[in-house]
Design a protein around this motif. Sequence first.
Motif, PDB file in Angstrom:
ATOM      1  N   VAL A 225      91.877  28.199  17.401  1.00 14.05           N
ATOM      2  CA  VAL A 225      93.352  28.002  17.433  1.00 14.05           C
ATOM      3  C   VAL A 225      93.461  26.626  17.148  1.00 14.05           C
ATOM      4  CG1 VAL A 225      95.657  27.970  18.318  1.00 14.05           C
ATOM      5  CG2 VAL A 225      93.802  29.934  18.627  1.00 14.05           C
ATOM      6  N   ALA A 226      92.911  25.741  17.671  1.00 17.43           N
ATOM      7  CA  ALA A 226      93.116  24.296  17.736  1.00 17.43           C
ATOM      8  C   ALA A 226      92.704  23.877  16.145  1.00 17.43           C
ATOM      9  CB  ALA A 226      92.518  23.452  18.718  1.00 17.43           C
ATOM     10  N   GLN A 227      91.755  24.504  15.591  1.00 20.25           N
ATOM     11  CA  GLN A 227      91.469  24.062  14.288  1.00 20.25           C
ATOM     12  C   GLN A 227      92.250  23.964  13.480  1.00 20.25           C
ATOM     13  OE1 GLN A 227      87.692  26.135  14.034  1.00 20.25           O
ATOM     14  NE2 GLN A 227      86.771  25.311  15.706  1.00 20.25           N
ATOM     15  N   ARG A 228      93.059  25.317  13.365  1.00 14.49           N
ATOM     16  CA  ARG A 228      94.136  25.796  12.417  1.00 14.49           C
ATOM     17  C   ARG A 228      95.511  25.373  12.894  1.00 14.49           C
ATOM     18  NH1 ARG A 228      90.071  28.942  13.250  1.00 14.49           N
ATOM     19  NH2 ARG A 228      88.928  30.047  11.660  1.00 14.49           N
ATOM     20  N   ALA A 229      95.888  25.341  13.954  1.00 12.55           N
ATOM     21  CA  ALA A 229      97.226  25.045  14.639  1.00 12.55           C
ATOM     22  C   ALA A 229      97.551  23.713  14.279  1.00 12.55           C
ATOM     23  CB  ALA A 229      97.713  25.725  15.890  1.00 12.55           C
ATOM     24  N   GLY A 231      94.849  21.192  13.460  1.00 12.74           N
ATOM     25  CA  GLY A 231      93.794  20.511  12.723  1.00 12.74           C
ATOM     26  C   GLY A 231      93.058  19.720  13.360  1.00 12.74           C
ATOM     27  N   ASP A 232      92.734  20.180  14.693  1.00 13.53           N
ATOM     28  CA  ASP A 232      91.878  19.270  15.545  1.00 13.53           C
ATOM     29  C   ASP A 232      90.373  18.809  15.294  1.00 13.53           C
ATOM     30  OD1 ASP A 232      90.362  18.435  17.963  1.00 13.53           O
ATOM     31  OD2 ASP A 232      91.654  19.950  19.450  1.00 13.53           O
ATOM     32  N   PRO A 233      90.234  17.799  15.153  1.00 17.75           N
ATOM     33  CA  PRO A 233      88.767  17.462  14.375  1.00 17.75           C
ATOM     34  C   PRO A 233      87.886  17.412  15.187  1.00 17.75           C
ATOM     35  CG  PRO A 233      90.152  15.268  15.116  1.00 17.75           C
ATOM     36  CD  PRO A 233      90.967  16.640  15.320  1.00 17.75           C
ATOM     37  N   ASP A 234      87.902  17.589  16.637  1.00 17.04           N
ATOM     38  CA  ASP A 234      86.928  17.543  17.600  1.00 17.04           C
ATOM     39  C   ASP A 234      86.588  18.954  18.336  1.00 17.04           C
ATOM     40  OD1 ASP A 234      85.081  15.991  18.875  1.00 17.04           O
ATOM     41  OD2 ASP A 234      86.036  15.987  20.776  1.00 17.04           O
ATOM     42  N   ALA A 235      87.613  20.025  17.841  1.00 21.40           N
ATOM     43  CA  ALA A 235      87.327  21.346  18.486  1.00 21.40           C
ATOM     44  C   ALA A 235      86.141  22.206  17.865  1.00 21.40           C
ATOM     45  CB  ALA A 235      88.949  22.074  18.433  1.00 21.40           C
ATOM     46  N   VAL A 236      85.102  21.870  18.635  1.00 22.17           N
ATOM     47  CA  VAL A 236      84.206  22.931  18.187  1.00 22.17           C
ATOM     48  C   VAL A 236      83.956  24.143  18.684  1.00 22.17           C
ATOM     49  CG1 VAL A 236      81.552  23.161  18.106  1.00 22.17           C
ATOM     50  CG2 VAL A 236      82.498  20.605  17.848  1.00 22.17           C
TER      51      VAL A 236
END
Length: 301
Positions: A225-229, A231-236
């Motif tokens: 969710v973080a990657q898309r909502a 744009g979290d650059p550290d959410a692996v």
Amino acid sequence: MPERTWRPPFPLDLAAVLAPLQRGRGDPCLRRDEGGVAWLTGNTPDGAGTLAVHRRAGGEVRATAWGRGADFLLEWLPALLGAADDDSGFVAHHEAVARARHGAPGLRLGATGRVWDVLVPAVLEQKVTGYEARRSWRELCRRFGEPAPGPAPDGMRVPPTPVAVRSIVDWKWHKAGVDLTRRRTLIAAARVAHRLERAAVLGGADGRLLLRNVPGVGPWTAAEVAQRAWGDPDAVSVGDFHVPAVVGHALLGRELDDAGMLAELAPYTPQRQRAVRYLEAAGFSRPRSGPRQAVRDYRAM
């Protein structure tokens, strides 16, 4: 029919930026037509909306929107296409990452600014094959999402709202191929959906931690969710079936587990997910000789 024209102040690969939002070629919420226009639907604080985005030859992005959420979608357009993304501190510690970055100068981490619409498909993808998850996503959107506003391509739908998800009875969950565990998670999330939207404001680890207050949402789902909502650059995506193998084979030429992946990506903190995106954009993937997950059809159980 409001419109907006925006010129990105950076190289932009429109398809690459939007790719994480598409759940298979048959995704009813994101389509690309023959003219190169990307059509997206979504729920906003103002209601449902459809956004059509096209990159002109001169570099400008032209967007048109329909529905109650049209103004919101147009206002959020730059962030959706990566305007809020900052890769200035990124350093490639591996040759494979350096090559991948050089080959993808237009890759940005986009942000929808909305949690719910990306949370639902992320939960559907928990511990099942991509085929199963995409099938369930299409079914839920078709049955419980409203038709896309405006002249969207045939068959496009808006993701089901929290209210719609809470209205789904057991036999309809079953018909959509969603098992009891995932449906419980979605219902729990729907009950507090308005609170979960704050995660996109918090961002980073705090935003992911807020999402994990929902029973059934663990590190993997929160990262997706973080990657898309936002744009979290550290959410692996720890716990993913494919990502550790992609990272391992790209950087070391061998398989890695989650612990090994995190150790190899440690130098990229706080931009570990950016390194993963570069590797994926370069075409690195899990070797086909690896074990495959069995496809299950919960509708037949």
